[in-house]
Design a protein around this motif. Structure first.
Motif, short mmCIF file in Angstrom:
data_model
loop_
_atom_site.label_atom_id
_atom_site.label_comp_id
_atom_site.label_asym_id
_atom_site.label_seq_id
_atom_site.Cartn_x
_atom_site.Cartn_y
_atom_site.Cartn_z
N PHE A 184 11.48 -17.37 36.54
CA PHE A 184 12.85 -17.89 36.58
C PHE A 184 12.97 -19.07 37.54
N LEU A 185 12.24 -19.03 38.67
CA LEU A 185 12.28 -20.17 39.60
C LEU A 185 11.51 -21.36 39.05
N GLU A 186 10.43 -21.11 38.36
CA GLU A 186 9.66 -22.20 37.77
C GLU A 186 10.47 -22.91 36.68
N VAL A 187 11.27 -22.16 35.95
CA VAL A 187 12.15 -22.77 34.94
C VAL A 187 13.18 -23.67 35.62
N ILE A 188 13.76 -23.20 36.71
CA ILE A 188 14.73 -24.01 37.46
C ILE A 188 14.05 -25.25 38.04
N ARG A 189 12.87 -25.06 38.63
CA ARG A 189 12.15 -26.18 39.25
C ARG A 189 11.66 -27.20 38.22
N ALA A 190 11.60 -26.82 36.97
CA ALA A 190 11.17 -27.75 35.92
C ALA A 190 12.24 -28.80 35.61
N THR A 191 13.47 -28.57 36.09
CA THR A 191 14.56 -29.53 35.88
C THR A 191 14.64 -30.48 37.07
N LEU A 192 15.21 -31.65 36.85
CA LEU A 192 15.37 -32.61 37.94
C LEU A 192 16.22 -32.00 39.06
#
Length: 134
Positions: A86-94
């Protein structure tokens, strides 16, 4: 009351000025770009959060606000060591990269301290010049 409004207006103008400078530091390409993108940007990041919090509650102590911003953003730095999906998904955004970061680095902490220190000194000077109680 009028001085508090003036205090907030100066902080707001500072934030409006700081945002493009902070974004520039993250996307600059040229000499020393890795240093500017990855380290110096931390100074602007810290100043931004201190100013934003004090803008929302101008009665807060700049020193304590800077201290707590340092603690919270340092915690976010350590959070970068944790890589759940879930954090990696968030971090994948600008926005996620700008807010949470992607890579832990011990070298970020001195820049966080510098940013919080500069924000504290700037707000302390502003309060002094407006003759506001600290």
């Amino acid at each position: 009351m009028m001085k508090i409004k003036q205090y907030q207006q100066i902080i707001l103008i500072s934030l409006i000025t700081l945002i493009p400078i902070g974004l520039w530091s993250k996307f600059y390409k040229g000499p020393f770009d890795l240093w500017l993108n990855n380290s110096v940007g931390g100074i602007f990041y810290e100043i931004f959060w201190v100013l934003l919090i004090v803008l929302m509650n101008p009665t807060l102590s700049p020193g304590w606000t800077a201290f707590f911003v340092f603690i919270i953003t340092s915690s976010l730095e350590f959070l970068q060591l944790w890589k759940p999906l879930f954090l990696e998904v968030i971090r994948a955004t600008l926005f996620g990269r700008l807010l949470l970061g992607t890579t832990f680095s011990w070298w970020d902490f001195p820049y966080y301290m510098i940013g919080c220190g500069l924000a504290w000194l700037g707000l302390k000077y502003l309060k002094y010049s407006l003759k506001l109680k600290d």
